[in-house]
Design a protein around this motif. Structure first.
Motif, PDB file in Angstrom:
ATOM      1  N   GLU A  86     146.741 -45.163  37.130  1.00  0.00           N
ATOM      2  CA  GLU A  86     148.011 -44.550  36.736  1.00  0.00           C
ATOM      3  C   GLU A  86     149.108 -44.826  37.762  1.00  0.00           C
ATOM      4  N   LEU A  87     148.747 -44.822  39.048  1.00  0.00           N
ATOM      5  CA  LEU A  87     149.746 -45.005  40.109  1.00  0.00           C
ATOM      6  C   LEU A  87     150.054 -46.471  40.416  1.00  0.00           C
ATOM      7  N   ALA A  88     149.108 -47.368  40.196  1.00  0.00           N
ATOM      8  CA  ALA A  88     149.290 -48.785  40.547  1.00  0.00           C
ATOM      9  C   ALA A  88     150.528 -49.418  39.910  1.00  0.00           C
ATOM     10  N   PRO A  89     150.870 -49.136  38.645  1.00  0.00           N
ATOM     11  CA  PRO A  89     152.093 -49.731  38.092  1.00  0.00           C
ATOM     12  C   PRO A  89     153.372 -49.291  38.806  1.00  0.00           C
ATOM     13  N   PHE A  90     153.348 -48.121  39.436  1.00  0.00           N
ATOM     14  CA  PHE A  90     154.524 -47.610  40.138  1.00  0.00           C
ATOM     15  C   PHE A  90     154.526 -48.006  41.609  1.00  0.00           C
ATOM     16  N   MET A  91     153.379 -47.914  42.266  1.00  0.00           N
ATOM     17  CA  MET A  91     153.260 -48.185  43.698  1.00  0.00           C
ATOM     18  C   MET A  91     152.958 -49.646  44.006  1.00  0.00           C
ATOM     19  N   GLY A  92     152.327 -50.302  43.079  1.00  0.00           N
ATOM     20  CA  GLY A  92     151.771 -51.617  43.352  1.00  0.00           C
ATOM     21  C   GLY A  92     150.306 -51.443  43.712  1.00  0.00           C
ATOM     22  N   LYS A  93     149.499 -52.461  43.407  1.00  0.00           N
ATOM     23  CA  LYS A  93     148.053 -52.343  43.634  1.00  0.00           C
ATOM     24  C   LYS A  93     147.711 -52.139  45.102  1.00  0.00           C
ATOM     25  N   LYS A  94     148.460 -52.798  45.989  1.00  0.00           N
ATOM     26  CA  LYS A  94     148.128 -52.705  47.408  1.00  0.00           C
ATOM     27  C   LYS A  94     148.340 -51.290  47.950  1.00  0.00           C
ATOM     28  N   LEU A  95     149.507 -50.703  47.704  1.00  0.00           N
ATOM     29  CA  LEU A  95     149.774 -49.349  48.199  1.00  0.00           C
ATOM     30  C   LEU A  95     148.886 -48.315  47.510  1.00  0.00           C
ATOM     31  N   ALA A  96     148.627 -48.502  46.224  1.00  0.00           N
ATOM     32  CA  ALA A  96     147.767 -47.563  45.498  1.00  0.00           C
ATOM     33  C   ALA A  96     146.318 -47.654  45.963  1.00  0.00           C
ATOM     34  N   GLY A  97     145.977 -48.712  46.689  1.00  0.00           N
ATOM     35  CA  GLY A  97     144.642 -48.876  47.224  1.00  0.00           C
ATOM     36  C   GLY A  97     144.598 -48.838  48.742  1.00  0.00           C
ATOM     37  N   THR A  98     145.583 -48.187  49.371  1.00  0.00           N
ATOM     38  CA  THR A  98     145.664 -48.143  50.834  1.00  0.00           C
ATOM     39  C   THR A  98     145.371 -46.743  51.361  1.00  0.00           C
ATOM     40  N   ILE A  99     144.474 -46.691  52.335  1.00  0.00           N
ATOM     41  CA  ILE A  99     144.134 -45.437  53.020  1.00  0.00           C
ATOM     42  C   ILE A  99     144.530 -45.619  54.479  1.00  0.00           C
ATOM     43  N   VAL A 100     145.256 -44.645  55.028  1.00  0.00           N
ATOM     44  CA  VAL A 100     145.679 -44.711  56.426  1.00  0.00           C
ATOM     45  C   VAL A 100     144.918 -43.647  57.206  1.00  0.00           C
ATOM     46  N   GLU A 101     144.266 -44.083  58.277  1.00  0.00           N
ATOM     47  CA  GLU A 101     143.494 -43.186  59.140  1.00  0.00           C
ATOM     48  C   GLU A 101     144.264 -43.018  60.448  1.00  0.00           C
ATOM     49  N   TYR A 102     144.590 -41.777  60.804  1.00  0.00           N
ATOM     50  CA  TYR A 102     145.357 -41.502  62.018  1.00  0.00           C
ATOM     51  C   TYR A 102     144.419 -41.073  63.138  1.00  0.00           C
ATOM     52  N   LEU A 103     144.710 -41.564  64.345  1.00  0.00           N
ATOM     53  CA  LEU A 103     143.829 -41.374  65.487  1.00  0.00           C
ATOM     54  C   LEU A 103     144.429 -40.430  66.524  1.00  0.00           C
ATOM     55  N   ASP A 104     143.561 -39.707  67.217  1.00  0.00           N
ATOM     56  CA  ASP A 104     143.947 -38.810  68.299  1.00  0.00           C
ATOM     57  C   ASP A 104     144.623 -39.611  69.407  1.00  0.00           C
ATOM     58  N   ARG A 105     145.702 -39.075  69.950  1.00  0.00           N
ATOM     59  CA  ARG A 105     146.479 -39.811  70.964  1.00  0.00           C
ATOM     60  C   ARG A 105     145.714 -40.008  72.264  1.00  0.00           C
ATOM     61  N   GLU A 106     144.783 -39.127  72.583  1.00  0.00           N
ATOM     62  CA  GLU A 106     144.063 -39.220  73.851  1.00  0.00           C
ATOM     63  C   GLU A 106     142.702 -39.893  73.718  1.00  0.00           C
ATOM     64  N   THR A 107     141.944 -39.517  72.695  1.00  0.00           N
ATOM     65  CA  THR A 107     140.576 -40.019  72.577  1.00  0.00           C
ATOM     66  C   THR A 107     140.444 -41.216  71.645  1.00  0.00           C
ATOM     67  N   GLY A 108     141.399 -41.406  70.739  1.00  0.00           N
ATOM     68  CA  GLY A 108     141.311 -42.491  69.767  1.00  0.00           C
ATOM     69  C   GLY A 108     140.379 -42.172  68.611  1.00  0.00           C
ATOM     70  N   GLU A 109     139.901 -40.939  68.539  1.00  0.00           N
ATOM     71  CA  GLU A 109     139.013 -40.516  67.458  1.00  0.00           C
ATOM     72  C   GLU A 109     139.827 -40.299  66.184  1.00  0.00           C
ATOM     73  N   PRO A 110     139.275 -40.636  65.017  1.00  0.00           N
ATOM     74  CA  PRO A 110     139.973 -40.366  63.754  1.00  0.00           C
ATOM     75  C   PRO A 110     140.099 -38.859  63.531  1.00  0.00           C
ATOM     76  N   ILE A 111     141.318 -38.412  63.201  1.00  0.00           N
ATOM     77  CA  ILE A 111     141.494 -36.975  62.961  1.00  0.00           C
ATOM     78  C   ILE A 111     142.079 -36.668  61.587  1.00  0.00           C
ATOM     79  N   ALA A 112     142.695 -37.662  60.931  1.00  0.00           N
ATOM     80  CA  ALA A 112     143.275 -37.412  59.616  1.00  0.00           C
ATOM     81  C   ALA A 112     143.306 -38.702  58.806  1.00  0.00           C
ATOM     82  N   MET A 113     143.217 -38.539  57.481  1.00  0.00           N
ATOM     83  CA  MET A 113     143.329 -39.668  56.560  1.00  0.00           C
ATOM     84  C   MET A 113     144.363 -39.336  55.510  1.00  0.00           C
TER      85      MET A 113
END
Length: 161
Positions: A86-113
């Protein structure tokens, strides 16, 4: 008068050199959502396996044949899979299939997606996860949410017509 300005300018430049520019601490996964026929069978599981084709712009595997999968946590991954077509026609296939993982500033551990549906899944406490991100990463998270929100609003407006 000119000397004061130059002295002030030098002080600013020295402070910039002292702290240096901050870099975004994140990993970006591009997933091929067209490989699996039915993601709904993973809705009740802890994670959904997805074929990652790109990490941080580096190709991981070709988009054809048998592909290796990486597990992403539910409900974010299952919502992404169910809303992809449903979202791919609006966002494009690449953005609709992109997950961003954010890392802790000190340890580099993943803390959010961040998923294309604008769902943010956090490891640990929800209240303080943004404090664990550096400035550039917090700005990027906000910007990415705004981008996805604009496309989701277009999709919802089209759906209501």
């Amino acid at each position: 008068m000119m000397n004061k300005f130059k002295t002030g300018q030098q002080t600013v430049n020295n402070k910039q050199r002292e702290f240096g520019p901050t870099k975004k601490r994140k990993n970006t996964y591009v997933v091929n959502m067209d490989v699996m026929a039915n993601f709904s069978m993973f809705e009740m599981c802890l994670a959904t396996p997805m074929a990652v084709v790109e990490i941080n712009g580096v190709v991981q595997q070709k988009n054809d044949g048998w592909m290796k999968t990486t597990s992403f946590p539910n409900p974010g991954a299952s919502e992404m899979a169910l809303s992809y077509h449903e979202l791919a026609p609006f966002m494009g296939k690449k953005l609709a299939g992109t997950i961003v993982e954010y890392l802790d500033r000190e340890t580099g551990e993943p803390i959010a997606m961040l998923f294309p549906t604008n769902r943010i899944m956090v490891r640990g406490s929800d209240e303080d996860f943004e404090k664990r991100l550096n400035h550039a990463t917090r700005r990027d998270l906000k910007r990415q949410c705004e981008i996805r929100n604009a496309f989701i609003e277009k999709y919802l407006a089209q759906k209501q017509k």
